[in-house]
Design a protein around this motif. Structure first.
Motif, PDB file in Angstrom:
ATOM      1  N   LEU A 202       0.824  -1.220   0.000  1.00 25.76           N
ATOM      2  CA  LEU A 202       0.000   0.000   0.000  1.00 25.76           C
ATOM      3  C   LEU A 202       0.853   1.264   0.000  1.00 25.76           C
ATOM      4  CD1 LEU A 202      -2.831  -0.845   2.579  1.00 25.76           C
ATOM      5  CD2 LEU A 202      -3.174  -0.080   0.220  1.00 25.76           C
ATOM      6  N   GLY A 203       2.120   1.122   0.392  1.00 23.13           N
ATOM      7  CA  GLY A 203       3.000   2.296   0.356  1.00 23.13           C
ATOM      8  C   GLY A 203       3.675   2.618   1.677  1.00 23.13           C
ATOM      9  N   ALA A 204       3.723   1.657   2.597  1.00 22.08           N
ATOM     10  CA  ALA A 204       4.457   1.913   3.851  1.00 22.08           C
ATOM     11  C   ALA A 204       5.930   2.132   3.527  1.00 22.08           C
ATOM     12  CB  ALA A 204       4.292   0.724   4.798  1.00 22.08           C
ATOM     13  N   GLY A 205       6.585   2.980   4.334  1.00 27.11           N
ATOM     14  CA  GLY A 205       7.978   3.310   4.055  1.00 27.11           C
ATOM     15  C   GLY A 205       8.969   2.344   4.683  1.00 27.11           C
ATOM     16  N   TYR A 206       8.587   1.749   5.786  1.00 25.46           N
ATOM     17  CA  TYR A 206       9.497   0.844   6.496  1.00 25.46           C
ATOM     18  C   TYR A 206       8.708   0.037   7.530  1.00 25.46           C
ATOM     19  CZ  TYR A 206       9.026   4.211  10.265  1.00 25.46           C
ATOM     20  OH  TYR A 206       8.484   5.011  11.237  1.00 25.46           O
ATOM     21  N   ILE A 207       9.357  -1.006   8.027  1.00 26.81           N
ATOM     22  CA  ILE A 207       8.755  -1.854   9.065  1.00 26.81           C
ATOM     23  C   ILE A 207       9.542  -1.651  10.351  1.00 26.81           C
ATOM     24  CG2 ILE A 207       8.391  -4.269   9.804  1.00 26.81           C
ATOM     25  CD1 ILE A 207       8.261  -4.913   6.722  1.00 26.81           C
ATOM     26  N   LEU A 228       9.239 -12.944   0.200  1.00 24.67           N
ATOM     27  CA  LEU A 228       7.861 -12.633  -0.197  1.00 24.67           C
ATOM     28  C   LEU A 228       7.787 -11.380  -1.062  1.00 24.67           C
ATOM     29  CD1 LEU A 228       5.338 -14.224   0.832  1.00 24.67           C
ATOM     30  CD2 LEU A 228       4.956 -12.374   2.458  1.00 24.67           C
ATOM     31  N   GLY A 229       8.931 -10.728  -1.232  1.00 27.17           N
ATOM     32  CA  GLY A 229       8.949  -9.518  -2.071  1.00 27.17           C
ATOM     33  C   GLY A 229       8.744  -8.232  -1.286  1.00 27.17           C
ATOM     34  N   ILE A 230       8.881  -8.297   0.037  1.00 24.73           N
ATOM     35  CA  ILE A 230       8.813  -7.059   0.843  1.00 24.73           C
ATOM     36  C   ILE A 230      10.218  -6.460   0.826  1.00 24.73           C
ATOM     37  CG2 ILE A 230       8.393  -6.093   3.147  1.00 24.73           C
ATOM     38  CD1 ILE A 230       6.507  -8.471   3.686  1.00 24.73           C
ATOM     39  N   THR A 231      10.332  -5.263   0.248  1.00 24.71           N
ATOM     40  CA  THR A 231      11.681  -4.714   0.032  1.00 24.71           C
ATOM     41  C   THR A 231      12.011  -3.535   0.943  1.00 24.71           C
ATOM     42  OG1 THR A 231      10.771  -3.336  -1.706  1.00 24.71           O
ATOM     43  CG2 THR A 231      11.740  -5.419  -2.406  1.00 24.71           C
ATOM     44  N   ILE A 232      11.021  -3.003   1.662  1.00 26.49           N
ATOM     45  CA  ILE A 232      11.261  -1.788   2.468  1.00 26.49           C
ATOM     46  C   ILE A 232      12.176  -2.097   3.662  1.00 26.49           C
ATOM     47  CG2 ILE A 232       9.152  -0.556   1.806  1.00 26.49           C
ATOM     48  CD1 ILE A 232       7.737  -1.669   4.230  1.00 26.49           C
ATOM     49  N   PRO A 233      12.860  -1.070   4.209  1.00 24.06           N
ATOM     50  CA  PRO A 233      13.758  -1.308   5.347  1.00 24.06           C
ATOM     51  C   PRO A 233      13.029  -1.924   6.543  1.00 24.06           C
ATOM     52  CG  PRO A 233      14.021   0.937   4.491  1.00 24.06           C
ATOM     53  CD  PRO A 233      12.849   0.341   3.784  1.00 24.06           C
ATOM     54  N   ILE A 234      13.749  -2.791   7.251  1.00 20.08           N
ATOM     55  CA  ILE A 234      13.174  -3.433   8.443  1.00 20.08           C
ATOM     56  C   ILE A 234      14.026  -3.023   9.649  1.00 20.08           C
ATOM     57  CG2 ILE A 234      12.520  -5.612   9.538  1.00 20.08           C
ATOM     58  CD1 ILE A 234      12.214  -6.820   6.742  1.00 20.08           C
ATOM     59  N   ILE A 235      13.400  -2.333  10.578  1.00 24.01           N
ATOM     60  CA  ILE A 235      14.119  -1.784  11.739  1.00 24.01           C
ATOM     61  C   ILE A 235      13.826  -2.655  12.963  1.00 24.01           C
ATOM     62  CG2 ILE A 235      14.326   0.224  13.265  1.00 24.01           C
ATOM     63  CD1 ILE A 235      13.389   1.971  10.904  1.00 24.01           C
ATOM     64  N   PRO A 236      14.870  -3.194  13.603  1.00 22.04           N
ATOM     65  CA  PRO A 236      14.613  -4.006  14.797  1.00 22.04           C
ATOM     66  C   PRO A 236      14.285  -3.139  16.009  1.00 22.04           C
ATOM     67  CG  PRO A 236      16.977  -3.839  14.393  1.00 22.04           C
ATOM     68  CD  PRO A 236      16.305  -3.116  13.260  1.00 22.04           C
ATOM     69  N   GLY A 237      13.248  -3.522  16.737  1.00 23.14           N
ATOM     70  CA  GLY A 237      12.878  -2.853  17.991  1.00 23.14           C
ATOM     71  C   GLY A 237      13.511  -3.642  19.140  1.00 23.14           C
ATOM     72  N   LEU A 238      14.217  -2.943  20.025  1.00 20.48           N
ATOM     73  CA  LEU A 238      15.000  -3.645  21.060  1.00 20.48           C
ATOM     74  C   LEU A 238      14.667  -3.142  22.455  1.00 20.48           C
ATOM     75  CD1 LEU A 238      18.326  -3.466  19.089  1.00 20.48           C
ATOM     76  CD2 LEU A 238      17.073  -5.565  19.599  1.00 20.48           C
ATOM     77  N   LYS A 239      14.588  -4.086  23.365  1.00 20.38           N
ATOM     78  CA  LYS A 239      14.261  -3.717  24.755  1.00 20.38           C
ATOM     79  C   LYS A 239      15.088  -4.576  25.701  1.00 20.38           C
ATOM     80  CE  LYS A 239      10.361  -4.065  27.938  1.00 20.38           C
ATOM     81  NZ  LYS A 239      10.439  -2.784  28.641  1.00 20.38           N
ATOM     82  N   PRO A 240      15.572  -3.985  26.785  1.00 15.75           N
ATOM     83  CA  PRO A 240      16.334  -4.795  27.750  1.00 15.75           C
ATOM     84  C   PRO A 240      15.410  -5.500  28.750  1.00 15.75           C
ATOM     85  CG  PRO A 240      16.338  -2.489  28.424  1.00 15.75           C
ATOM     86  CD  PRO A 240      15.538  -2.561  27.160  1.00 15.75           C
ATOM     87  N   ILE A 241      15.865  -6.655  29.227  1.00 18.37           N
ATOM     88  CA  ILE A 241      15.202  -7.273  30.389  1.00 18.37           C
ATOM     89  C   ILE A 241      15.973  -6.794  31.607  1.00 18.37           C
ATOM     90  CG2 ILE A 241      14.848  -9.445  31.623  1.00 18.37           C
ATOM     91  CD1 ILE A 241      13.901 -10.689  29.233  1.00 18.37           C
ATOM     92  N   THR A 242      15.279  -6.301  32.605  1.00 21.92           N
ATOM     93  CA  THR A 242      15.998  -5.744  33.758  1.00 21.92           C
ATOM     94  C   THR A 242      15.521  -6.312  35.095  1.00 21.92           C
ATOM     95  OG1 THR A 242      14.464  -3.895  33.720  1.00 21.92           O
ATOM     96  CG2 THR A 242      16.579  -3.543  32.653  1.00 21.92           C
ATOM     97  N   ASN A 243      14.524  -7.197  35.070  1.00 25.64           N
ATOM     98  CA  ASN A 243      14.118  -7.825  36.339  1.00 25.64           C
ATOM     99  C   ASN A 243      13.439  -9.172  36.086  1.00 25.64           C
ATOM    100  OD1 ASN A 243      11.181  -7.411  36.033  1.00 25.64           O
ATOM    101  ND2 ASN A 243      11.717  -5.247  36.211  1.00 25.64           N
ATOM    102  N   LYS A 244      13.296  -9.930  37.161  1.00 23.91           N
ATOM    103  CA  LYS A 244      12.768 -11.301  37.018  1.00 23.91           C
ATOM    104  C   LYS A 244      11.305 -11.328  36.580  1.00 23.91           C
ATOM    105  CE  LYS A 244      15.990 -13.455  40.091  1.00 23.91           C
ATOM    106  NZ  LYS A 244      16.363 -14.233  41.221  1.00 23.91           N
ATOM    107  N   LYS A 245      10.541 -10.334  37.027  1.00 25.79           N
ATOM    108  CA  LYS A 245       9.115 -10.303  36.692  1.00 25.79           C
ATOM    109  C   LYS A 245       8.888 -10.289  35.176  1.00 25.79           C
ATOM    110  CE  LYS A 245       6.081  -7.230  38.285  1.00 25.79           C
ATOM    111  NZ  LYS A 245       5.698  -6.049  39.063  1.00 25.79           N
TER     112      LYS A 245
END
Ligand SMILES: Cc1cc2nc3c(=O)[nH]c(=O)nc-3n(C[C@H](O)[C@H](O)[C@H](O)COP(=O)(O)OP(=O)(O)OC[C@H]3O[C@@H](n4cnc5c(N)ncnc54)[C@H](O)[C@@H]3O)c2cc1C
Length: 317
Positions: A202-207, A228-245
């Motif tokens: 549809l025209g998204a710029g990136y994932i 599958l032919g998805i060519t747009i940039p793919i940006i990894p989302g990153l989060k730290p684990i900081t506690n047992k919960k």
């Protein structure tokens, strides 16, 4: 500037951060206090999440209860404007389908355009707390792809209000969400990827991806997208684990797996400080490997842990 332009012009892996609006009652200074130390790393942009209202029952003086709609974290658009003004960098508001009619969305997009915001992250949003599954507003969007179509239409000067002829064209770069471990409602990864492709076409710029703790899942996801032919940039989302919960909370809320090696190490940790140390080291390793893989951007969910993110990013520059 558009996220796609940031990526095209980059000479090295970019860094970006994400913040939540503070709880209602706090001032914009809490956002600045959170972001100030991270500015040292010259992030290319800052994402600001959107939080819809929740229905709550409040006790009245006569002892009966009344249902009220409460937004605990308002201010996404204001925070974006404040960030752009204060730090002179791009801010990316998240926009969601849930709780909005198409006309309200149109008005919100007009506000964003007038503010000079060039980017939006287009999302469906989760079900409201009192709903079993996601329910759009009566005249709202059902899927992120529908909302994306509205954004793209406005980029072509097409408004919901068909009285508007020759409407001004917005120029939004629209990001979309992707799930290396599958969106929890999708019957399987293949179908989820087809829905992702629909948004890309549809025209998204990136994932931008959901957080993950096992890079192999991200690498497999990127390959499956490319196949599958998805060519747009793919940006990894990153989060730290900081506690047992978080070992149980993150899988429950975000539907992600935590690798055994990481969960074992966190379970054995004696103090919160030890957990944080283990989580930080894991995030540093993940970031280094992703950088080597050639990701265009490392995007960090800072969510109340700017120090951990600072300790991570300083190892990369
Ligand atoms: C990077 C990131 C940032 C986020 N930020 C926020 C935020 O700020 N605020 C917030 O409330 N939530 C946020 N979320 C959570 C997100 O709103 C939820 O994960 C939500 O459940 C799905 O959003 P989506 O945009 O992926 O939805 P969609 O793309 O609409 O997908 C939802 C589900 O429907 C399926 N689907 C999609 N299109 C179709 C179709 N045409 N027909 C049938 N099935 C379809 C998909 O496979 C998927 O299972 C974020 C998520 C990510 C990954």
């Amino acid at each position: 500037m558009k996220i796609t332009e940031h990526i095209e012009q980059a000479k090295d892996t970019l860094i970006s951060f994400e913040v939540l609006p503070p709880l209602k009652g706090k001032t914009i200074n809490s956002v600045y206090d959170h972001l100030d130390p991270l500015m040292e790393f010259k992030p290319s942009w800052i994402n600001v999440t959107y939080h819809r209202s929740e229905s709550m029952f409040k006790k009245k003086l006569d002892g009966t209860f009344e249902k009220v709609e409460v937004r605990k974290r308002p201010g996404t658009v204001g925070i974006c404007a404040a960030i752009m003004n204060h730090y002179k960098i791009d801010a990316v508001p998240h926009i969601i389908c849930g709780g909005f009619t198409k006309r309200e969305t149109e008005d919100a997009l007009i506000d964003l355009d007038f503010l000079g915001i060039d980017n939006v992250l287009v999302l469906r949003g989760d079900a409201a707390k009192n709903e079993a599954s996601f329910e759009p507003e009566k005249d709202g969007h059902h899927y992120a792809s529908d909302l994306l179509e509205q954004v793209i239409n406005m980029n072509h000067g097409i408004y919901i209000d068909d009285d508007i002829k020759n409407g001004g064209k917005t120029n939004f770069c629209a990001g979309i969400a992707g799930y290396p471990e599958k969106h929890f409602e999708a019957p399987n990864l293949e179908i989820d990827l087809q829905m992702l492709k629909q948004k890309a076409d549809l025209g998204a710029g990136y994932i931008m991806t959901q957080m993950f703790f096992d890079n192999q899942k991200f690498f497999d996801f990127v390959k499956a997208c490319r196949d599958l032919g998805i060519t747009i940039p793919i940006i990894p989302g990153l989060k730290p684990i900081t506690n047992k919960k978080q070992l149980s909370v993150l899988p429950r809320i975000f539907h992600v797996d935590i690798p055994t090696e990481l969960s074992n190490a966190i379970m054995k940790a004696k103090t919160d400080a030890d957990c944080e140390q283990i989580g930080t080291e894991w995030l540093i390793q993940q970031s280094k490997e992703l950088k080597e893989f050639g990701v265009p951007v490392l995007h960090y969910y800072t969510l109340g842990k700017p120090k951990v993110i600072w300790n991570t990013v300083k190892e990369l520059v």
